[in-house]
Design a protein around this motif. Structure first.
Motif: not given
Length: 188
Positions: A105-106, A111-112, A123-127, A138-140
């Motif tokens: 979920v992005v 994202i470069g 991938i949390g908001k505004f990352t 499996n990374t949050i």
């Protein structure tokens, strides 16, 4: 050379610029989604280009560069926040040669280029993910995180693990181009 990845020709729509979009993907608000070319949108992926800022005519654009892969079951939606009582969505920009693994979920802002996001990631908001970064399976990644270039992030919450080699750009570019080349329609 790795074997081809065979897909059903009937399931994918191929655009003039070589994008291959699964008929089983949900592309909401396609007029607000820009695909750079040679991008693959897999079965079950959901891209939300239909979400808007407050007020009419303020659609939010999601743009993906060239040679991107949106894996099966991925959800991509623009980041949002409430400011002075107004709920707003913001654009999402994704560079070239970005692979997003299945069921991730992005909600990133940016994202470069040459970025790999593993399977089952959030991938949390505004990352903001800089060029040549890698997010392990499996990374949050918490909202508002900035992931530096050539960094590997892993875990829950996602943390810096190690620097990636300078050759990451060439390796990722070769992998994404090879994946696209291997993604071949079946005869039927």
């Amino acid at each position: 050379m790795e074997p081809p990845i065979i897909y059903s020709k009937a399931e994918f729509i191929e655009t003039d610029t070589g994008n291959k979009v699964s008929r089983r993907a949900t592309i909401a608000g396609p007029q607000n989604i820009i695909l750079g070319g040679k991008t693959i949108i897999s079965s079950g992926a959901i891209i939300r280009g239909d979400l808007r800022r407050t007020g009419p005519g303020h659609a939010v654009v999601i743009s993906l560069g060239r040679y991107c892969l949106v894996g099966e079951g991925c959800v991509m939606r623009p980041p949002y926040k409430t400011y002075r009582g107004n709920f707003n969505y913001y654009p999402m920009k994704i560079g070239d040669h970005v692979h997003i693994g299945a069921n991730s979920v992005v909600e990133a802002a940016t994202i470069g280029n040459h970025v790999e996001i593993g399977k089952n990631c959030v991938i949390g908001k505004f990352t903001i993910i800089k060029d040549c970064a890698k997010i392990a399976d499996n990374t949050i990644v918490p909202p508002n995180t900035v992931i530096p270039a050539l960094a590997l992030f892993s875990g829950s919450p996602g943390r810096f693990v190690e620097d990636l080699p300078e050759s990451t750009q060439e390796m990722v570019e070769a992998q994404t181009k090879q994946y696209y080349t291997r993604f071949q329609p079946s005869e039927r």
